[in-house]
Write a protein that holds these residues in place. Structure first.
Motif, mmCIF file in Angstrom:
data_model
loop_
_atom_site.group_PDB
_atom_site.id
_atom_site.type_symbol
_atom_site.label_atom_id
_atom_site.label_comp_id
_atom_site.label_asym_id
_atom_site.label_seq_id
_atom_site.Cartn_x
_atom_site.Cartn_y
_atom_site.Cartn_z
ATOM 1 N N CYS A 1 0.833 -1.204 0.000
ATOM 2 C CA CYS A 1 0.000 0.000 0.000
ATOM 3 C C CYS A 1 0.870 1.258 0.000
ATOM 4 C CB CYS A 1 -0.908 -0.010 1.231
ATOM 5 S SG CYS A 1 -2.084 1.362 1.262
ATOM 6 N N PHE B 1 -2.221 5.578 2.490
ATOM 7 C CA PHE B 1 -3.058 5.119 3.597
ATOM 8 C C PHE B 1 -4.084 6.183 3.984
ATOM 9 C CE2 PHE B 1 0.707 2.487 4.066
ATOM 10 C CZ PHE B 1 0.191 1.251 4.428
ATOM 11 N N ASP C 1 -4.299 -3.282 5.406
ATOM 12 C CA ASP C 1 -3.245 -3.154 4.406
ATOM 13 C C ASP C 1 -1.889 -2.946 5.066
ATOM 14 O OD1 ASP C 1 -4.824 -3.218 1.871
ATOM 15 O OD2 ASP C 1 -5.815 -1.523 2.842
ATOM 16 N N ARG D 1 -6.037 1.246 3.098
ATOM 17 C CA ARG D 1 -5.755 1.904 1.821
ATOM 18 C C ARG D 1 -6.693 3.071 1.543
ATOM 19 N NH1 ARG D 1 -7.238 -3.146 -2.034
ATOM 20 N NH2 ARG D 1 -6.180 -4.200 -0.300
ATOM 21 N N GLU E 1 -6.696 4.284 -1.813
ATOM 22 C CA GLU E 1 -6.356 4.238 -3.226
ATOM 23 C C GLU E 1 -6.914 2.964 -3.823
ATOM 24 O OE1 GLU E 1 -2.098 3.973 -3.540
ATOM 25 O OE2 GLU E 1 -1.983 2.174 -2.305
ATOM 26 N N GLN F 1 -6.495 -0.514 -5.602
ATOM 27 C CA GLN F 1 -5.423 -1.504 -5.640
ATOM 28 C C GLN F 1 -4.956 -1.703 -7.076
ATOM 29 O OE1 GLN F 1 -6.249 -5.301 -3.803
ATOM 30 N NE2 GLN F 1 -4.611 -6.334 -4.912
#
Length: 219
Positions: free
Chosen positions: A17, A20, A161, A199, A201, A203
């Protein structure tokens, strides 16, 4: 979903990751489980040549930006950062070895001498670990990566993550920790770090070589 499918789904959802969330935090219960998976990890001869520093001090986390470039993304949002130390002094003649077998495992004098001889032969003749301090540290560091992998896998199973961090100036980081009274340079060195959080974002697509390209069956 079968257990096999569930396990592979966890591995497919785990990735390094890079961004965050600052809003969602890892619970104390989940963190304890992650840390317990490290404590319960296997190691060569069961020597557990590691120590885990849980970095929560905000001032120190800010200082880390000077010499841990690989941790910058984690420092910007990850709930927890764990510094994994590896011992430099694990030999058959060390006090740590004796404590591990006599006081912790409580083996007999005869059993202790037998495992000591076996361990010394393993280090000296098989892996050439007694040549210098660096070879001993490298051996111990290999053990810490078992704990590292277990922590990241357990975190992924819990929906948390992570990111393994090797991007740091080892000498500067160790000096900093030593100056802060957190690291005895005669006993430990920094092996690797890892962060945990959630996360913020999408993946990225997981790309790996096919199993047939990395597996050779010897029959």
């Amino acid at each position: 979903m079968t257990k096999n499918e569930e396990i592979l789904e966890v591995f497919n959802k785990r990735y390094a990751c890079k961004k965050f969330s600052t809003e969602k935090r890892v619970s104390d219960e989940d963190l304890k489980t992650i840390l317990e998976s490290a404590r319960l990890s296997p190691s060569s001869f069961g020597m557990e040549p590691w120590k885990f520093l849980l970095l929560r001090n905000e001032e120190m986390r800010n200082d880390f930006r000077q010499f841990a470039w690989g941790a910058l993304n984690s420092l910007n949002g990850a709930t927890e950062i764990v510094i994994i130390l590896a011992r430099k002094d694990v030999t058959g003649d060390s006090e740590y070895f004796r404590d591990n077998w006599k006081n912790l495992k409580k083996v007999s004098d005869e059993a202790f001498e037998a495992v000591k001889d076996k361990f010394t032969k393993f280090q000296k003749e098989h892996l050439k670990l007694l040549e210098n301090e660096r070879t001993l540290f490298d051996w111990a560091s290999k053990q810490t990566y078992i704990a590292l992998g277990n922590m990241m896998t357990v975190a992924a199973y819990l929906g948390i993550d992570s990111c393994a961090i090797e991007g740091f100036n080892k000498e500067q980081l160790e000096k900093y920790l030593s100056d802060m009274g957190l690291l005895d340079l005669n006993v430990y060195g920094v092996s690797v770090m890892v962060s945990f959080g959630y996360r913020n974002e999408e993946q990225p697509k997981k790309i790996r070589r096919e199993l047939k390209d990395v597996l050779e069956i010897i029959e």
